[in-house]
Design a protein around this motif. Sequence first.
Motif, short mmCIF file in Angstrom:
data_model
loop_
_atom_site.label_atom_id
_atom_site.label_comp_id
_atom_site.label_asym_id
_atom_site.label_seq_id
_atom_site.Cartn_x
_atom_site.Cartn_y
_atom_site.Cartn_z
N UNK A 360 0.82 -1.23 0.00
CA UNK A 360 0.00 0.00 0.00
C UNK A 360 0.85 1.26 0.00
N UNK A 361 2.15 1.16 -0.06
CA UNK A 361 3.00 2.36 -0.12
C UNK A 361 3.27 2.98 1.24
N UNK A 362 2.87 2.31 2.32
CA UNK A 362 3.12 2.86 3.66
C UNK A 362 4.63 2.96 3.89
N UNK A 363 5.11 4.18 4.07
CA UNK A 363 6.55 4.38 4.27
C UNK A 363 6.87 5.41 5.34
N UNK A 364 5.86 6.14 5.77
CA UNK A 364 6.16 7.24 6.70
C UNK A 364 4.95 7.52 7.58
N UNK A 365 5.23 7.93 8.81
CA UNK A 365 4.20 8.37 9.74
C UNK A 365 4.67 9.67 10.37
N UNK A 366 3.75 10.59 10.53
CA UNK A 366 4.07 11.90 11.12
C UNK A 366 3.30 12.06 12.43
N UNK A 367 3.87 12.87 13.33
CA UNK A 367 3.15 13.17 14.57
C UNK A 367 3.34 14.63 14.95
N UNK A 368 2.36 15.13 15.67
CA UNK A 368 2.41 16.47 16.25
C UNK A 368 2.13 16.33 17.73
N UNK A 369 3.02 16.90 18.56
CA UNK A 369 2.82 16.90 20.00
C UNK A 369 2.42 18.31 20.41
N UNK A 370 1.27 18.46 21.06
CA UNK A 370 0.80 19.82 21.37
C UNK A 370 1.62 20.47 22.48
N UNK A 371 2.26 19.67 23.34
CA UNK A 371 3.09 20.22 24.41
C UNK A 371 4.42 19.47 24.42
N UNK A 372 5.40 20.01 23.74
CA UNK A 372 6.72 19.37 23.75
C UNK A 372 7.56 19.83 24.93
N UNK A 373 7.03 20.79 25.70
CA UNK A 373 7.75 21.34 26.86
C UNK A 373 6.69 21.82 27.83
N UNK A 374 6.51 21.10 28.92
CA UNK A 374 5.44 21.46 29.86
C UNK A 374 5.72 20.80 31.19
N UNK A 375 5.17 21.32 32.29
CA UNK A 375 5.38 20.70 33.60
C UNK A 375 4.58 19.41 33.74
N UNK A 376 5.07 18.56 34.66
CA UNK A 376 4.36 17.32 34.95
C UNK A 376 2.94 17.64 35.40
N UNK A 377 2.03 16.75 35.01
CA UNK A 377 0.63 16.97 35.33
C UNK A 377 -0.15 17.63 34.22
N UNK A 378 0.54 18.10 33.18
CA UNK A 378 -0.12 18.74 32.04
C UNK A 378 -0.52 17.68 31.03
N UNK A 379 -1.79 17.62 30.60
CA UNK A 379 -2.17 16.66 29.56
C UNK A 379 -1.40 16.94 28.26
N UNK A 380 -0.83 15.88 27.70
CA UNK A 380 -0.06 15.99 26.46
C UNK A 380 -0.81 15.19 25.39
N UNK A 381 -1.10 15.86 24.27
CA UNK A 381 -1.85 15.22 23.20
C UNK A 381 -0.95 15.00 21.99
N UNK A 382 -1.01 13.78 21.45
CA UNK A 382 -0.26 13.42 20.25
C UNK A 382 -1.25 13.11 19.14
N UNK A 383 -1.05 13.75 17.98
CA UNK A 383 -1.82 13.42 16.78
C UNK A 383 -0.88 12.80 15.76
N UNK A 384 -1.35 11.72 15.12
CA UNK A 384 -0.51 11.00 14.16
C UNK A 384 -1.29 10.69 12.91
N UNK A 385 -0.59 10.66 11.77
CA UNK A 385 -1.18 10.28 10.49
C UNK A 385 -0.09 9.67 9.63
N UNK A 386 -0.44 8.73 8.76
CA UNK A 386 0.55 8.06 7.92
C UNK A 386 0.25 8.34 6.45
N UNK A 387 1.13 7.84 5.58
CA UNK A 387 0.92 7.99 4.14
C UNK A 387 0.37 6.71 3.51
#
Length: 906
Positions: A360-387
Amino acid sequence: MGLLTAGLVTLLGVPVSAAAGAPAPLYVDKNDAGCSDAGSGAQAAPFCTVAAAAKVVGPGQTVRIKAGVYAEAVTVDRYGEPGRPITFDGGSDVQSSPELSKGLTLSGAAHVVVHGVRATGGVKVGRSTDVELDRMDISRGRAEAVVIGEGSTGVRLTRTRLRGAAKVEGGSRGTVLGRNLLVGVYQSALTVVDAPGTVVTNNTLEGMCGATVSVGGGSTGSAVFNNVLHTNATSVACGSAEPRVGTAVSPEAAEGTRADYNLITGEKTLAAAYTWSGTGYRTPAAFQAATGQGAHDILTASREGVGDMPGSPTIDSADPTAPGVLPSDFAGDPVADDPGVPNTGKDGGYLDRGAHEVQDGLSEVWMVIDQTYAPAGTPVEVQAVSNSQWPTTMAYEVDFGDGTAPVVTRQGNGANAVATHVYTGPCTCTVKVTAVNGVGKKVSTEKSAKVTAAGPLTAAFTTEPVLPATDSPMDGVRPLTIRVDAGSTSAPWPVERMYVDYGDGSPAQQDDTRHTYAAPGEYKVTVTVRDTKGAVSTATRSVKVDYAPSGYVATAPFRLLDTRADGTALWGGSPTAVTLPAGLSVPDHVLSGGMAAAVLNVTVTDASEDTHLSVWPSGQPRPATSNVNVRKGGTSSNTVTVPVGADGKVAAQLNSGRAALVVDFVGYYQPGIGRRFSPIAPTRLADTRAAGGALGGGQTRTVKVAGTAGIPADATAVALNLTGTGATENAHVIAYPDPAKRPATSNLNLEPGKDKSNQAIVPVGPDGTITLYTNTGSTHLILDAVGWYGKDGTALFNPTVPRRLADTRTTGKLAPGATTTVTGLPAGALGAALNVTATDSTGPGFLTAYGYGTTRPGASSLNTRPGDTVPNHVTTPVADGRVSISNSYGGSTHVITDLLGYFTQG
């Protein structure tokens, strides 16, 4: 399926020879300088040839062949054991695999695997049993690339590229050809003769002459399934005008031979798609109606659109139950079900025809992290999508990197997968997202997330000097440069702005962490930070800025400035900036823009009145010191060691009157490069009054300076006190390293009736010598060494803005035979560069500077003259932070001592 099972003993898993208890591998590496065919073949002492390993390899043992061209004909005639084959392994990357340029022969061998090897001289298998040739690249010009014969049994040729025909013959039985790419050069792609039970499954074959696949002789019970057969128009290069046919099965081979699920190209150029038992059939329908074979074959006009590409009729249309089917294709990819294509294979199967399995041509996956730098206790959301290109549900596994279980989410193709996590403690965690498609293919990506401790924003910083690179004399880092590092700031949220007030009156700099000061000193540096939530914090600390300890770089002297050349002059009270050269601005010299201090020979001439000259770093206040004293109408020179200003310049100013200025560049000090200095008590190297006679005008004389008097033979430069006496005319003296390259500079200006001294730092020339020259008249010269520079030197130079250490005009003259002690030097100083001035002398004599508490040497540092003010650059040892200056018995004198810098242990 029995043949398939036999063919997969080592094909798709870890080779049995790698199992626990297996014999140690043998290694072949022709490029290893320590290789030997007489050795053990261990990794540390590999064989040079494959043939050497083939002679000794045993059951269950692997021969690992390193990349290279092995110009040898290799024959394998040894036996492995069932479940413990002999393996020849060239690695997983066929493009860089080892090459056997004269071919490979397996003769009388059994239970042997050859994997990942290129055989440009072809492969021949004869009288052998249970042989596997996998992931190879085989060629042999116009001849058959592979020949399997002489009654061999159970030979498997899989996932291999053949440039040349393959032939199975000579009573061979149970041969399997699967997932191969094969081009027959000027002949049929595959010929099977007298080889019963040959299986040809999932190959892509291209024939240039005759039948693409020809099964003849007694090759009964053979199978031709799931292949892509490319046929070409009749070629003039063919040996005969035999018509083009896709598959040909002779009457002798037809019994029990089966063919189906093949795809044949070239419909319009074929004499027949098939010949079977001597009869030709143009179409699959006619073939199936007459023989019962080929019911699911496909015939196309051309090869366009056929192959490992979307839309190909080969996709999901093969027979997964055919003999010899492999679960992975030519490239090692697994069998894949394209959800956009109906499964038209046998029993709804989705195996592809030919050597390739369309993915199917799957060769790459990308992600975005909404908080790459934050104190403990902060919800961290990751969004991912592939090709991924197939309309299937994708599985996304998100590992947040803190030891907690990964979060798995499933989304339709093209939709973003979302995972949320709360970190419980600080970490610098690696977030990894793995995307998995419907057939199990995986791709991953990683990003870093910094989780901080909760708390307030608290600014903190450190500073360090920025020094020139140690390996680059062209480095342009100016002295007095520092770098601010705010990495110790406690910042729960990212810092978006930083302002630095360097405390010297310059505007605060935004995000600029490097600054060059105009002058050394103690500065209050303030750092202000602001985070993304708007919090602000400030930190202040005192920072000491000074010139860094430096090594000496000796250069061939050259003239830097001569105001007589352009008719200009220096005027009292007005400073003149002297730009120091950098880079390649001076022919035949490579000079650094990062020098910390320069060594100059400065001459003042044609003075309109008695006056003195001061030299200091540009951009800094003029010090209360002097370097050159000159009488009206006279000429006087002195060596000057002076720190470099932040603008790469030094300043020179007459106290009063008018005069011409001549500046010669001698060398420089720089951190990280150059040679260390070893001070010595003044030691006489030459005195023409005692030997050699006076030096005449226009003459030269060489003096041994290295490899004598305690100065090592590999010294790169020497510091000398040069004294002229008995001069018959006004003249100048030059000290230089290369007798063939006299520079247009000067070190000492002579006057009849006056003894004059000047210190010189001279690079060492050929055979440890320097050369002396005077332009006119004659003079006696005296050379006293005061130190040397070299790789084994002991001390680095610490440049200092010129400052006065002592002045006897406030304490009383130094009487004949008396000694004064100069203090104020650092306790750890090993030596010092001083400007010593004698003034108001009552009689001719000399001064000697030496380390406090040591024996006074017999050499002089400068000569005193009644009525003259005489300065000299003096390099002297230091003891306990003090220097002694002794007056001879010629008369009393005042002594002024200015500090130019000091030497400390490197």
